[in-house]
Design an enzyme around this catalytic site. Sequence first.
Site, PDB file in Angstrom:
ATOM      1  N   GLU A 254       3.277 -12.563  -6.206  1.00 16.75           N
ATOM      2  CA  GLU A 254       2.656 -13.852  -6.444  1.00 16.75           C
ATOM      3  C   GLU A 254       1.270 -13.550  -6.971  1.00 16.75           C
ATOM      4  OE1 GLU A 254       0.744 -17.090  -4.640  1.00 16.75           O
ATOM      5  OE2 GLU A 254       2.269 -16.689  -3.119  1.00 16.75           O
ATOM      6  N   CYS A 293      -4.741 -19.816  -5.130  1.00 17.23           N
ATOM      7  CA  CYS A 293      -3.810 -19.464  -6.195  1.00 17.23           C
ATOM      8  C   CYS A 293      -3.181 -20.717  -6.793  1.00 17.23           C
ATOM      9  CB  CYS A 293      -2.740 -18.533  -5.644  1.00 17.23           C
ATOM     10  SG  CYS A 293      -2.030 -19.100  -4.107  1.00 17.23           S
TER      11      CYS A 293
HETATM   12  P1  NDP Z   1      -6.230  -7.601  -5.610  1.00 16.70           P
HETATM   13  O1  NDP Z   1      -4.999  -7.547  -6.408  1.00 16.70           O
HETATM   14  O2  NDP Z   1      -7.309  -6.645  -5.928  1.00 16.70           O
HETATM   15  O3  NDP Z   1      -5.907  -7.430  -4.074  1.00 16.70           O
HETATM   16  C1  NDP Z   1      -4.801  -8.049  -3.437  1.00 16.70           C
HETATM   17  C2  NDP Z   1      -4.292  -7.161  -2.332  1.00 16.70           C
HETATM   18  O4  NDP Z   1      -3.787  -5.953  -2.872  1.00 16.70           O
HETATM   19  C3  NDP Z   1      -5.373  -6.743  -1.359  1.00 16.70           C
HETATM   20  O5  NDP Z   1      -4.817  -6.683  -0.076  1.00 16.70           O
HETATM   21  C4  NDP Z   1      -5.748  -5.384  -1.860  1.00 16.70           C
HETATM   22  O6  NDP Z   1      -6.345  -4.577  -0.881  1.00 16.70           O
HETATM   23  C5  NDP Z   1      -4.413  -4.839  -2.248  1.00 16.70           C
HETATM   24  N1  NDP Z   1      -4.478  -3.751  -3.215  1.00 16.70           N
HETATM   25  C6  NDP Z   1      -5.414  -3.493  -4.141  1.00 16.70           C
HETATM   26  N2  NDP Z   1      -5.077  -2.407  -4.845  1.00 16.70           N
HETATM   27  C7  NDP Z   1      -3.904  -1.947  -4.340  1.00 16.70           C
HETATM   28  C8  NDP Z   1      -3.050  -0.860  -4.640  1.00 16.70           C
HETATM   29  N3  NDP Z   1      -3.321  -0.018  -5.617  1.00 16.70           N
HETATM   30  N4  NDP Z   1      -1.922  -0.703  -3.908  1.00 16.70           N
HETATM   31  C9  NDP Z   1      -1.618  -1.553  -2.923  1.00 16.70           C
HETATM   32  N5  NDP Z   1      -2.406  -2.607  -2.599  1.00 16.70           N
HETATM   33  C10 NDP Z   1      -3.524  -2.808  -3.300  1.00 16.70           C
HETATM   34  O7  NDP Z   1      -6.708  -9.048  -5.701  1.00 16.70           O
HETATM   35  P2  NDP Z   1      -8.003  -9.680  -5.015  1.00 16.70           P
HETATM   36  O8  NDP Z   1      -7.634 -10.146  -3.677  1.00 16.70           O
HETATM   37  O9  NDP Z   1      -9.184  -8.808  -5.134  1.00 16.70           O
HETATM   38  O10 NDP Z   1      -8.212 -10.870  -5.982  1.00 16.70           O
HETATM   39  C11 NDP Z   1      -8.479 -10.583  -7.327  1.00 16.70           C
HETATM   40  C12 NDP Z   1      -7.838 -11.626  -8.192  1.00 16.70           C
HETATM   41  O11 NDP Z   1      -6.467 -11.828  -7.872  1.00 16.70           O
HETATM   42  C13 NDP Z   1      -8.433 -12.982  -8.040  1.00 16.70           C
HETATM   43  O12 NDP Z   1      -9.625 -13.087  -8.722  1.00 16.70           O
HETATM   44  C14 NDP Z   1      -7.323 -13.826  -8.583  1.00 16.70           C
HETATM   45  O13 NDP Z   1      -7.383 -13.830  -9.989  1.00 16.70           O
HETATM   46  C15 NDP Z   1      -6.095 -13.150  -8.142  1.00 16.70           C
HETATM   47  N6  NDP Z   1      -5.539 -13.738  -6.922  1.00 16.70           N
HETATM   48  C16 NDP Z   1      -4.390 -14.432  -7.014  1.00 16.70           C
HETATM   49  C17 NDP Z   1      -3.849 -14.998  -5.907  1.00 16.70           C
HETATM   50  C18 NDP Z   1      -2.555 -15.675  -5.961  1.00 16.70           C
HETATM   51  O14 NDP Z   1      -2.031 -16.042  -4.929  1.00 16.70           O
HETATM   52  N7  NDP Z   1      -1.960 -15.894  -7.074  1.00 16.70           N
HETATM   53  C19 NDP Z   1      -4.482 -14.961  -4.614  1.00 16.70           C
HETATM   54  C20 NDP Z   1      -5.688 -14.179  -4.601  1.00 16.70           C
HETATM   55  C21 NDP Z   1      -6.158 -13.588  -5.724  1.00 16.70           C
HETATM   56  P3  NDP Z   1      -7.936  -4.401  -0.856  1.00 16.70           P
HETATM   57  O15 NDP Z   1      -8.503  -5.742  -0.642  1.00 16.70           O
HETATM   58  O16 NDP Z   1      -8.146  -3.493   0.291  1.00 16.70           O
HETATM   59  O17 NDP Z   1      -8.298  -3.814  -2.179  1.00 16.70           O
END
Ligand code: NDP
Length: 673
Positions: A254, A293
Amino acid sequence: MLESYAAGSWFRAKAEGEPLLDATTGEVVARLSSDGLDLRAMVEHARHVGGPAIRALTFHQRALLLKELARHLSADKDFLYELSFRTGATRRDSTVDIDGGFGTMFSYASKGVRELPNDTVVLDGGLERLGREGTFLGQHLHTSRPGVAVQINAFNFPVWGMLEKLAPAFLAGLPSIVKPASQTAYLTEAVVRRIVESGILPEGSLQLLSGSPRGLLDELNEQDSVAFTGSAHTASILRNHPNVQHGGVRLGVEADSLNCSILGPDVTVDHPEFDLFVKGVVTEMTVKAGQKCTAIRRAIVPEPIADAVVDAIIARLAEITVGNPADESVRMGPLASLGQRQDVRRAIESLRNAADVVFGDRPADLIDADAERGAFLSPVLLRAWPGAAEPHDIEPFGPVSTVLTYRTASEAIELAARGKGSLVGSLVTNDPGVARRIVLGTAPWHGRILVLNRDDAAESTGHGSPLPMLVHGGPGRAGGGEELGGIRSVLHHMQRTAVQASPDMLTAITGRWTTGSKRFVDEVHPFRKSLEGLRIGDTVVSATRQVTLADIDHFAEFTGDTFYAHTDPEAAAANPLFGGIVAHGYLVVSLAAGLFVEPRPGPVLANFGVDHLRFLTPVKAGDVIAVKLTVKEITPRANADYGEVRWDAVVTNQDDAPVATYDVLTLVARTYS
Ligand code: NDP
């Protein structure tokens, strides 16, 4: 230092860890590190301790544990609300996250009991007859996978994000390993601590990974799944992991979603729908500071009233107070972090290549807050230039929305589709024709569509609220995943298998009586047996009864159902299906009840309905009917001294042709003496 809950105990990393800052004050709330955490041991613990313990329970038992847990968590949540302020959330924002999360668990608990069997296998669809004689049948069924559900969550819903994934996975028989986003992991940790301390879930059902998940996917195999919420960038890293590409690990995504709200071409400034649209856009821009989101990123409006819409949105945005989320007069808190604000500002700069900022060019006046240390941002409204591409590609994950205009309904549909797939869209219209045209036109790009008008507005839960009973997820850019949607999300976690076997084998495998398998007839009428005394296949074979014209006349007169096929010989003779007077279907069913009933007081307490009633062959005066009633399914009700018994009923005529088939549903006492 935040801890992880791993393999049955709390783990604290020795490293100094990364500081997690309060979104409003910049103070350090906690530190985070998973240095030294044994991820393999976590996966093994889930597989060998958590999974077997959950799968030893029936769906109903699992559902009741979820209910108990939701009650337990709801009883003491003030500390969560206090902690939630530190993420930048106002109290109202936290309600969506915290109470929304508990509500989702309650909803899954009740759906689990009502819509799943009290068993460990779920049947999917009906029997398929695969041979002429009925000795070779097919039945689809769902079983639990002996795997692990890994959940990688976004920062914006640290409580709901975990619970909306945990509840269906748990019901499906899977243990979860939860990896919260770093920024707000302290709130998730607080909830997991309460869950673990409660001892309600079997050990190993839930583990928490506070810190980096690096290496976690290396431990997964074809029985495991990963549910990810976050950026498209991280999603593509996960999609390219060898265990996802080649190892059969299932990945649900998602990700970014440029959701739109369309104002119908029928709406004028005087219609209530005009205000509903404006209010919806402003709410979605400002709740959780737009870090949802499902927020509305694109407001698509008819060109002739675009100026009026923009003015009305601006007027409402001007009333939004920004500042310390703990201050009750504040409507919008800061973004989750300074880094997040930087990303949003960058996105706004890119949007400026194709749109004018019409609100939010100046910093907001802050209430009880420091603009330097807190991640504050004014809501920002943009108005796109004609033909602009950027608003369909750039997702500012904050309080930002862009107004786009259209001339025809087709153009509105095209603009919506340029988002390349969204979680949710809304249409505000009071014209049913517009509703059909635009909903059917935009549905292929959406996981959920809200149609808002004066009739449903008061009860509407709004554009941005995913609901446990409705699908959450969207095609294309939104990730292509699907969560929630009631029991659908439970079944997503399970394996569907088509089983081909004889009727007796299918009865043994499914625990449900299958047409064609053995019936047991003994001297005790099944209506004299308690729930505990009944067995699958127990049958009443009734005596016969002739249906007479007098019966049909009597039934017609008595009930008032004097439809010509039962009362007018000439008209009935002209009916191409009947060719003469036939008995009412309900008369046949009533006579069948008279044939199978055991009338004395006994363990059968009530008949609460019939399912799948079909009249197959017309019954004419002079026909002789009989009924076979067989115990098909026995479902004890938790915390009640009775349960449900589903009976297979087949009414046949003198030629042994089935005239009616249905399931009779009764409540039967657990014991009876
Ligand atoms: P990220 O994709 O950076 O992080 C989401 C999750 O993935 C976090 O728990 C993060 O951990 C984890 N993660 C990051 N890198 C890895 C990896 N290589 N392997 C496994 N897990 C990983 O998104 P953010 O939360 O920082 O949000 C950034 C953008 O994502 C927002 O600006 C928005 O555009 C979008 N977003 C979309 C959402 C939706 O539901 N559609 C919801 C939230 C965000 P950690 O935090 O420890 O890096």
